[in-house]
Design an enzyme around this catalytic site. Structure first.
Site, PDB file in Angstrom:
ATOM      1  N   LYS A  83       0.851  -1.187   0.000  1.00 44.54           N
ATOM      2  CA  LYS A  83       0.000   0.000   0.000  1.00 44.54           C
ATOM      3  C   LYS A  83       0.886   1.236   0.000  1.00 44.54           C
ATOM      4  O   LYS A  83       1.760   1.379   0.880  1.00 44.54           O
ATOM      5  CB  LYS A  83      -0.859  -0.021   1.265  1.00 44.54           C
ATOM      6  CG  LYS A  83      -2.258   0.502   1.117  1.00 44.54           C
ATOM      7  CD  LYS A  83      -3.012   0.196   2.413  1.00 44.54           C
ATOM      8  CE  LYS A  83      -4.355   0.840   2.442  1.00 44.54           C
ATOM      9  NZ  LYS A  83      -4.964   0.705   3.771  1.00 44.54           N
TER      10      LYS A  83
HETATM   11  C1  E4P Z   1      -8.426   1.218   4.088  1.00 52.55           C
HETATM   12  O1  E4P Z   1      -7.584   0.876   3.301  1.00 52.55           O
HETATM   13  C2  E4P Z   1      -8.332   2.462   4.853  1.00 52.55           C
HETATM   14  O2  E4P Z   1      -7.116   2.513   5.502  1.00 52.55           O
HETATM   15  C3  E4P Z   1      -9.477   2.602   5.808  1.00 52.55           C
HETATM   16  O3  E4P Z   1     -10.670   2.131   5.198  1.00 52.55           O
HETATM   17  C4  E4P Z   1      -9.632   3.982   6.363  1.00 52.55           C
HETATM   18  O4  E4P Z   1     -10.838   4.072   7.084  1.00 52.55           O
HETATM   19  P1  E4P Z   1     -11.142   5.289   8.083  1.00 52.55           P
HETATM   20  O5  E4P Z   1     -11.319   6.532   7.277  1.00 52.55           O
HETATM   21  O6  E4P Z   1     -12.397   4.877   8.772  1.00 52.55           O
HETATM   22  O7  E4P Z   1      -9.965   5.382   9.007  1.00 52.55           O
END
Ligand code: E4P
Length: 217
Positions: A83
């Protein structure tokens, strides 16, 4: 539509995986912090639990360092998706890592233009954040629909991984729009089963069954 679980909590992943509800997992530095676990150890355990992609996020901000971190994370298991953030350095890292044949998930996407750049840099997944756009009174779901249209216009194969999901309605809307994947906290995935008419109907069936005095087993 694939379901990824947005957590680094092993028990919650195992619970959903047993039911076939975990096609993959996404983590981020905040979720690793929340788990209290070592990133390399917990990511390895998660990657052994699920067959699908497990996103592990780099924390460097400069391309060369992101590439080095990405290669190290990818060594954990074959199903690791590296990522990287949607910055210019992140796109450079995406290009190099995807050219090496690795899965790359480009995260923190908040616009169609960013999604276009990620697709052109060879991303396997683009992660638009719905909830964080809604938080600032913008329309997160409109972004999912726009990316779907633009990717379809040009035949980009990058999968839309709808992220920052806060409610079951987000999931239903993503399914209607045609997001390839949603990633959501275990509690939100489990809440999809809830419906008051199911509870009411089941209570009525149970009450009537009681009156028959019968048993199946
Ligand atoms: C997924 O890859 C993200 O890191 C995650 O969905 C972020 O979610 P949030 O905005 O609730 O922290």
């Amino acid at each position: 539509m694939k379901f990824f679980v947005d957590t680094a909590e092993i028990d919650a992943i195992a619970d959903l995986s047993d039911l076939g509800m975990a096609d993959g997992v996404t983590t981020n530095p905040s979720l690793i912090m929340k788990s209290g676990r070592d990133i390399l150890e917990v990511t390895k355990e998660i990657a052994e639990l699920v067959d699908g992609p497990v996103s592990a996020e780099v924390v460097a901000t400069e391309a060369e360092a992101m590439i080095a971190e990405g290669r190290k994370l990818a060594e954990i298991a074959d199903n690791i998706a590296i990522k990287v953030p949607l910055t210019w350095d992140g796109l450079k890292a995406c290009k190099v890592l995807s050219t090496e044949g690795r899965m790359v998930n480009v995260t923190l996407c908040f616009s169609v233009n960013q999604a276009l750049l990620a697709a052109k840099a060879g991303a396997s997944f683009i992660s638009p954040f719905i909830g964080r756009l809604d938080d600032i009174n913008l329309d997160g779901m409109e972004l999912i629909a726009d990316i779907r249209q633009v990717y379809d216009n040009f035949g980009f194969e990058t999968e839309i991984l709808a992220a920052s999901i806060r409610s079951v309605n987000h999931i239903a809307d993503c399914a209607r729009i045609g997001a390839d994947v949603i990633t959501a906290p275990p509690s939100v995935i489990k809440a999809m089963v809830n419906h008051p008419l199911t509870d009411k109907g089941l209570a009525a069936f149970m009450a009537d069954w009681e009156k028959t005095g019968q048993k199946i087993l």
